[in-house]
Design an enzyme around this catalytic site. Sequence first.
Site, PDB file in Angstrom:
ATOM      1  CG  HIS A 155      76.447  41.200  87.701  1.00  0.00           C
ATOM      2  ND1 HIS A 155      75.892  40.695  86.550  1.00  0.00           N
ATOM      3  CD2 HIS A 155      76.733  42.505  87.440  1.00  0.00           C
ATOM      4  CE1 HIS A 155      75.821  41.657  85.632  1.00  0.00           C
ATOM      5  NE2 HIS A 155      76.332  42.763  86.147  1.00  0.00           N
ATOM      6  CE  LYS A 159      72.658  42.600  88.319  1.00  0.00           C
ATOM      7  NZ  LYS A 159      72.305  44.021  88.541  1.00  0.00           N
TER       8      LYS A 159
END
Length: 267
Positions: A155, A159
């Site tokens: 990600h 995040k």
Amino acid sequence: MVKIAVCGAAGRMGGRIIAAVKEAEGVEICGALERPGHPMVGQDAGYNAGLGAIGVAISDDLNAVVQACDVLIDFTAPKVSLKNLEVCALYGKSIVIGSTGFTPEERALAAELAREIPVIIAPNMSVGVNVCFKVLADVAKILGEDFDVEIVESHHRLKKDSPSGTAVRMGEVVASALGRDYNKVANYHREGICGERTHDEIGMQTVRGGDIVGEHTVYFIGMGERIEITHRAHTRDMFSRGSVRAAKWVVTAKPGVYDMQDVLGLR
């Protein structure tokens, strides 16, 4: 017409959800929420969604927004989501939660509140990811004990939780299909001389960097062969469209906790 309110309306995901609501049939955006003191409170919610003015101002009055909607879509954080869930239960409104990182205790509290209203809690609203959940369960049952399972998720650098809720759910799906307790077999740490891999463990590795929207790969590794099942998200639009689909579904459901497998009829 289903009236939808969005919590986290000034964020990236909130903007995409508002845009998805405006594009979808049978729904309308009736409210937009942000935390008290946010600089966008009072501004038109359409600007963050790239739509221009839509006549819905971003508010910090949770009670007023919930009372005016049929369903609240929430992509925030567990503690905020639980507070929103409490207020939705108070007024008999449905809620769709896409937040990740819930503790077992927080999940238990959500289930208690869901006795009053229908609640969707899903770590990933993508249709493709939820099809992957189904495929992973089937593959794990077929392969059985002869293949080791490893999960790698990637990600963007911003995040906050790790591993992703989607990766954890993938691990839970595989573990359940193999008759294992995920909490006992998940391995998040390998460093130094840590010994050979145990037969039952499910390894979990995390990558964070750049602007990766989301990528998940589950490896089924046997002797002399390997199966990889991968899902890649190119934009957040699939999550926003999925959340609107979930909102339309949940308003007719009975009280209880559901996920996207229920919405898509995959159970």
